[in-house]
Design a protein around this motif. Sequence first.
Motif: not given
Length: 181
Positions: A92-109, A123-129
């Motif tokens: 999911n998109t939210l899994q790919m972002l740092i937690p601080e960006d989740h609310g803003r991302a959901m609002e923008n979606i 945004y700040t993307v959270l990489k797999k590593d």
Amino acid sequence: TAKGNHIWVQAIGKAHIQNGKVIKVSGTIQDITERIKIEKQLMESEEKYRELANSLPQIVFETDEKGNITFVNSNAFDIMGYTKEDFDRGLNTLQMLIPEDHGRAMENIQRTLSGETIGGVEYTVLKKDGGTLPVIVNSNLIGSKNKPVGLRGVIFDISEQKKAEEKINSLNEALRVINKI
């Protein structure tokens, strides 16, 4: 055909058996040449789209209306460290972002799904590593029969731009200190 042209057909038949012997065969034959042509054009178009998306240095993506990622180009694997299998299992998109960006991302979606054009959003993307990557996301609504069904967009890696900004800020701070002396 009588003109010597080749056509594709779909044949459906039924054998009529009496006393263990086929006494007649009945059925239909349908010309499906046009359908085969359209299917071939569709496959060629899909291949062209995939090749184009994979040739870009950015990440190209699609999501459904809930933010589940349904397509990424091959650069997503290299840049974010996830595998094709990770995406196939479902992210999911939210899994790919740092937690601080989740609310803003959901609002923008939600804003984009309602038809609003937002433009590039940082945004700040959270990489797999576990590492992070600053990005700009441009996305647009995907609609079907006037109903929003997801988003399609491009993700730009702006880490080099951020490093340059930090260097400029550091140099500006050094100049301020020198000017005070």
